[in-house]
Enzyme design. Structure first.
Site, PDB file in Angstrom:
ATOM      1  N   ALA A 107       0.783  -1.233   0.000  1.00  0.00           N
ATOM      2  CA  ALA A 107       0.000   0.000   0.000  1.00  0.00           C
ATOM      3  C   ALA A 107       0.815   1.284   0.000  1.00  0.00           C
ATOM      4  O   ALA A 107       0.313   2.329  -0.416  1.00  0.00           O
ATOM      5  CB  ALA A 107      -0.931   0.007   1.203  1.00  0.00           C
ATOM      6  N   ALA A 108       2.059   1.239   0.481  1.00  0.00           N
ATOM      7  CA  ALA A 108       2.828   2.482   0.613  1.00  0.00           C
ATOM      8  C   ALA A 108       3.257   2.986  -0.771  1.00  0.00           C
ATOM      9  O   ALA A 108       3.492   2.159  -1.662  1.00  0.00           O
ATOM     10  CB  ALA A 108       4.053   2.239   1.484  1.00  0.00           C
ATOM     11  N   PRO A 109       3.341   4.314  -0.974  1.00  0.00           N
ATOM     12  CA  PRO A 109       3.108   5.388   0.008  1.00  0.00           C
ATOM     13  C   PRO A 109       1.655   5.815   0.172  1.00  0.00           C
ATOM     14  O   PRO A 109       1.400   6.794   0.860  1.00  0.00           O
ATOM     15  CB  PRO A 109       3.953   6.533  -0.557  1.00  0.00           C
ATOM     16  CG  PRO A 109       3.936   6.321  -2.038  1.00  0.00           C
ATOM     17  CD  PRO A 109       3.880   4.835  -2.245  1.00  0.00           C
ATOM     18  N   GLY A 110       0.697   5.106  -0.431  1.00  0.00           N
ATOM     19  CA  GLY A 110      -0.681   5.292   0.017  1.00  0.00           C
ATOM     20  C   GLY A 110      -1.640   5.997  -0.920  1.00  0.00           C
ATOM     21  O   GLY A 110      -2.813   6.139  -0.567  1.00  0.00           O
ATOM     22  N   LYS A 112      -3.083   4.987  -3.719  1.00  0.00           N
ATOM     23  CA  LYS A 112      -4.190   4.116  -4.132  1.00  0.00           C
ATOM     24  C   LYS A 112      -4.993   3.631  -2.926  1.00  0.00           C
ATOM     25  O   LYS A 112      -6.222   3.522  -2.991  1.00  0.00           O
ATOM     26  CB  LYS A 112      -3.660   2.926  -4.933  1.00  0.00           C
ATOM     27  CG  LYS A 112      -2.886   3.338  -6.184  1.00  0.00           C
ATOM     28  CD  LYS A 112      -2.292   2.154  -6.904  1.00  0.00           C
ATOM     29  CE  LYS A 112      -1.310   2.573  -7.991  1.00  0.00           C
ATOM     30  NZ  LYS A 112       0.030   2.961  -7.445  1.00  0.00           N
ATOM     31  N   ASP A 157       4.911  -9.188   5.424  1.00  0.00           N
ATOM     32  CA  ASP A 157       5.197  -9.655   4.073  1.00  0.00           C
ATOM     33  C   ASP A 157       3.873 -10.113   3.461  1.00  0.00           C
ATOM     34  O   ASP A 157       3.218 -11.004   3.997  1.00  0.00           O
ATOM     35  CB  ASP A 157       6.193 -10.829   4.146  1.00  0.00           C
ATOM     36  CG  ASP A 157       6.686 -11.234   2.763  1.00  0.00           C
ATOM     37  OD1 ASP A 157       5.933 -11.085   1.781  1.00  0.00           O
ATOM     38  OD2 ASP A 157       7.838 -11.702   2.677  1.00  0.00           O
ATOM     39  N   ASP A 177      -1.210  -3.930  -5.936  1.00  0.00           N
ATOM     40  CA  ASP A 177      -0.422  -3.014  -6.766  1.00  0.00           C
ATOM     41  C   ASP A 177       1.033  -3.345  -6.436  1.00  0.00           C
ATOM     42  O   ASP A 177       1.644  -2.725  -5.576  1.00  0.00           O
ATOM     43  CB  ASP A 177      -0.774  -1.571  -6.425  1.00  0.00           C
ATOM     44  CG  ASP A 177      -0.019  -0.585  -7.277  1.00  0.00           C
ATOM     45  OD1 ASP A 177      -0.138  -0.666  -8.504  1.00  0.00           O
ATOM     46  OD2 ASP A 177       0.702   0.266  -6.712  1.00  0.00           O
ATOM     47  N   CYS A 230       3.187  -0.967 -12.809  1.00  0.00           N
ATOM     48  CA  CYS A 230       3.504   0.183 -13.656  1.00  0.00           C
ATOM     49  C   CYS A 230       4.644  -0.219 -14.596  1.00  0.00           C
ATOM     50  O   CYS A 230       5.623   0.500 -14.742  1.00  0.00           O
ATOM     51  CB  CYS A 230       3.840   1.412 -12.828  1.00  0.00           C
ATOM     52  SG  CYS A 230       5.089   1.167 -11.570  1.00  0.00           S
TER      53      CYS A 230
END
Lengths: 302, 174
Positions: A107-110, A112, A157, A177, A230
């Protein structure tokens, strides 16, 4: 090594693709609807004298005529969050509703993960996880600035993620992601390909498949899992989907993509993939003047 | 860990514990109750308790309270849960910048609205002399933006001076 030339067989207008990869990305912000409406956010930009242009496909995305989107009242108040235009896609595809539990696996840096929370009116539960503690502090900072109150943050993890801290045993949806070779960020980071290698693709693809498999296992039957990267590399995209489709109870489903895209490819360097990978979307920089992206939607227990 | 003489345990800073509903149900020494938290926002800022109806309140780290939309089982050992909300270590409780930006628009008491220039100095972290004939202490500081009042953060008002409490990482030169 000229990494991008390996994709020439996949892309219709390769010259336009090349040219787009060399242009700088526009500065884009997402309106955080937990704190402000798009109308109010736009009025504030007008009061500050900052020109903007709404991205046609999403009323909450604005291209700003400034190199410092963070130095605006909207950013200070957490109404605006700098986020690459194309990276707003996976949270829309995941599309959680109020009351649902969603896992943001990496999730980081957040950007999405906070968008997922906003999609559910900050009234679901987003479990935002990241393995990297340094990046996790950026996620927490962003979530608090954006006023996201429906998020729980974990530092695990994702490949062997445990739901033990929680009093539920499956998610309604998940967004993977995943970490990737980031070829599609070349417009933002001109050195993105400096450390590219085939060996890295193999290694990261194992991680990507493991994260996606864990997300499918941790999501309820009938639930949605979104996979995004990406990067253009089929090794990290269709090949990962193909591996996971063969091992987990899930199927790829079609979805509407408001950006111009191309279907996933079914063959790469002599390897054939499950034909359903065509339901995934490849987004090249020249199609919408964005970064490069790949997005797939899966239904669990299909 | 030493046990306080009143038989209550001490806060465990490695996990989130839900606040007790009332002071009478308290099991950890010095822990604020949900009732006391709701009373604080109501009495100090006139924020009605219904604003927090869907929220649970949690402590992690000594006297550091968090607000989370929804419920999870308590205790829970994770990195964060909702947003930091209120510090209750000192005699005067201190709301966080993030809480005031999220909930401060419901306030009708102890809200100091600054003109644009003073608001810019406030978010840059500067202290400034301001005339204010309301209560001293922690105020919700706001300004007008796009036609409505919008909370900026927390200011400490003492002896004619407003001390910006915007944390270093949130300060901006605007």
């Amino acid at each position: 090594m000229d990494v991008l030339s390996r994709y020439e067989p996949l892309i219709d207008d390769f010259a336009a693709f090349r040219a787009a990869c060399e242009r700088r990305l526009p500065s884009v912000v997402r309106v955080n609807e937990i704190k402000a409406t798009p109308e109010r956010a736009r009025t504030t930009l007008e009061e500050e004298g900052i020109d903007y242009e709404p991205c046609g496909w999403h009323s909450g995305l604005l291209r700003l005529d400034t190199d410092h989107p963070g130095r605006t009242w909207g950013a200070f108040h957490g109404w605006l969050h700098g986020q690459e235009e194309v990276s707003a896609l996976p949270a829309l595809v995941c599309d959680p509703e109020p009351g649902e539990c969603v896992w943001a696996a990496c999730a980081a840096p957040g950007g999405k993960a906070t968008q997922l929370a906003a999609r559910a009116d900050d009234a679901g539960l987003v479990v935002a996880n990241d393995r990297n503690l340094g990046r996790l502090s950026a996620l927490r900072f962003n979530a608090e600035r954006l006023g996201v109150t429906s998020m729980a943050v974990t530092n695990r993890d994702a490949r062997n993620y445990s739901l033990a801290p929680f009093d539920f045993d499956e998610f309604d949806r998940a967004l993977c992601d995943v970490p990737c070779s980031c070829e599609g960020t070349i417009r933002k980071n001109p050195d993105a390909l400096d450390r590219w290698s085939l060996g890295y693709l193999d290694e990261i693809a194992d991680t990507q498949a493991a994260i996606l498999r864990r997300a499918i296992q941790a999501t309820r039957s009938g639930g949605t899992v979104v996979y995004s990267t990406c990067t253009f590399a089929p090794e990290e995209n269709e090949a990962v989907l193909d591996r996971v489709l063969a091992r987990e109870n899930c199927e790829l489903v079609a979805f509407d993509c408001p950006l111009d895209s191309r279907p996933g490819i079914t063959e790469w360097e002599g390897e054939r993939f499950d034909p359903s990978v065509r339901r995934a979307k490849r987004i090249y920089p020249h199609l919408n003047d964005t970064g490069g992206f790949f997005c797939a939607k899966l239904e669990v227990g299909g | 860990m030493s046990e306080p003489s009143d038989g209550l345990t001490e806060n465990d800073g490695s996990r989130f514990d839900r606040l007790p509903a009332t002071d009478a149900e308290r099991e950890v020494a010095g822990r604020a109750s949900r009732e006391a938290v709701l009373d604080f926002w109501e009495e100090r800022y006139s924020i009605d308790s219904t604003v927090f109806a869907d929220y649970s309140f949690w402590e992690k780290g000594s006297r550091k309270l968090w607000a989370f939309r929804g419920e999870v089982a308590s205790p829970i050992e994770i990195e964060s849960l909702g947003i930091t909300f209120l510090r209750t270590r000192q005699e005067h409780w201190k709301p966080t910048t993030d809480a005031v930006q999220r909930f401060g628009r419901h306030a009708s008491r102890n809200v100091l609205t600054l003109p644009r220039g003073a608001a810019q100095r406030f978010v840059a972290g500067e202290d400034q002399e301001i005339e204010w004939d309301g209560d001293w202490g922690y105020l919700i500081v706001a300004h007008d933006l796009a036609g409505e009042r919008e909370p900026l953060g927390v200011g400490l008002y003492l002896h004619g001076e407003l001390h910006s409490q915007i944390p270093k990482g949130r300060r901006r030169e605007l």
